[in-house]
Design an enzyme around this catalytic site. Sequence first.
Site, PDB file in Angstrom:
ATOM      1  CE  LYS A 117     -18.503  -4.103   1.435  1.00  0.00           C
ATOM      2  NZ  LYS A 117     -18.494  -4.865   0.161  1.00  0.00           N
TER       3      LYS A 117
HETATM    4  C1  LIG Z   1     -19.231  -6.105   0.054  1.00  0.00           C
HETATM    5  C2  LIG Z   1     -19.577  -6.553  -1.332  1.00  0.00           C
HETATM    6  C3  LIG Z   1     -20.567  -7.533  -1.578  1.00  0.00           C
HETATM    7  C4  LIG Z   1     -21.298  -8.235  -0.451  1.00  0.00           C
HETATM    8  O1  LIG Z   1     -22.183  -7.378   0.210  1.00  0.00           O
HETATM    9  P1  LIG Z   1     -22.783  -7.777   1.655  1.00  0.00           P
HETATM   10  O2  LIG Z   1     -23.573  -6.615   2.089  1.00  0.00           O
HETATM   11  O3  LIG Z   1     -21.583  -8.045   2.529  1.00  0.00           O
HETATM   12  O4  LIG Z   1     -23.588  -9.005   1.457  1.00  0.00           O
HETATM   13  C5  LIG Z   1     -20.896  -7.840  -2.884  1.00  0.00           C
HETATM   14  N1  LIG Z   1     -20.251  -7.268  -3.924  1.00  0.00           N
HETATM   15  C6  LIG Z   1     -19.277  -6.335  -3.742  1.00  0.00           C
HETATM   16  C7  LIG Z   1     -18.594  -5.761  -4.921  1.00  0.00           C
HETATM   17  C8  LIG Z   1     -18.911  -5.948  -2.440  1.00  0.00           C
HETATM   18  O5  LIG Z   1     -17.934  -5.028  -2.264  1.00  0.00           O
END
Ligand SMILES: *Cc1c(COP(=O)(O)O)cnc(C)c1O
Length: 430
Positions: A107
């Site tokens: 993210k």
């Molecule tokens: C947010 C997150 C996900 C999921 O990602 P999306 O884009 O919401 O599908 C998977 N793994 C981790 C570690 C995350 O922080």
Amino acid sequence: MKYYSTNRKSSPVSLREAVIKGLAPDRGLYMPECIVRLPDEFYRHIHRLSFQDIALTVAQAFFGEDVDAQALETIVRDTLTFDCPVRPLHDHLYTLELFHGPTLAFKDVGARFMARLLRHFVTTDSQTIQVLVATSGDTGSAVANGFLGVDGVQVKVLYPRGKVSAIQESQFTTLGRNITAIEVNGTFDDCQSLVKQAFIDAELNERLHLTSANSINVARFLPQAFYYFYAYAQMKLMGREDQLVVCVPSGNFGNLCAALFAREMGLPIKRFIAANNANDVFFKYLQTGTYHPKPSIPTIANAMDVGNPSNFARILDLYGESYEKINALISGSRFTDDEIRTAIRTCYERTSYILDPHGACGYQALCQQLQTGEHGLFCETAHPAKFKETVDALLPTPVPIPERLSRFLQGQKQTLRIENDFAQLKALLL
Ligand SMILES: *Cc1c(COP(=O)(O)O)cnc(C)c1O
């Protein structure tokens, strides 16, 4: 370029408006009006380009009309200050490590890009922008760190007191500067509803410039396409780029959605696997053709505990609502907590590579579904040290904690405390 709403009731808006608003007034998600196919020439030479140069080409295709070239280049280069390496694991399986950013999760890419694009759009205004975000853990740290030190933006992170892990909490409560953490005596849902009330409060909106840094924002989800192009370039450099299968551990499906956009831009990906935990709404959709959102179920891969993935609307829209098209391109998989634990153990025994619980779903899905001749790449979406308790219990030796994570843990926690009471939040914002 204009951005239209997936609900098609509000009129299309500029990139600036889509980024500042986040969600369309008709509650739909913004989509770019066209997706540019990049020239064959680019794909032929992609393995000779740097991550930043690849990302810049992709960014220009989406944002080039709305952000001048010099500014866009600065935004891209400031966002990507870390690598996203591909590593071979065994057989034809590869991991795309997306945890080398400041908060050790993928993210960081979207949050850092969005922070810088938002600043670009608001520097002409004299007023400071207030970003409000509610978090159950991971989003708060990525957003807070993405905006850390960005001029003209104040960030308020609301989180449920005592309900996030110490590691997660340290990543947004120790930053200081333009980041304020607010401990709410309540649940995550209470935090989210306080934030929603703030966005519709007339007085607050008149006196402050409020915005959300929600994961549905186009400036957070589209830049995630960057690392799929770069991953392809790395596979090509190894001569392993043909019949590429990309497997994405998914919750809200923003990350997978960005990979689908990359393919629409001509990136040669054969097919996709959506890896899920017990929250299997999308898995069931692929099996049955019907979509039934459900309340989320807590699991050890908790960033994927989503019962109604917001980006499902984007995936439907991208393929003209065609279940046949979606089902031909994406296959599903789902794992119980015990299966996730087994995947972490077996991968370690086989390769000494330590998976986190989210990446473990991706790894396991590829182990089960990869066919002869295919090359499989899964996203390792977070560093295993972020889920230390879960992972340490499975392995003979503890996960080493990276420097940048231990620095957060040593920091001084600074928070403001409020009850689950909108009047208190409002007073604090004013
Ligand atoms: C947010 C997150 C996900 C999921 O990602 P999306 O884009 O919401 O599908 C998977 N793994 C981790 C570690 C995350 O922080």
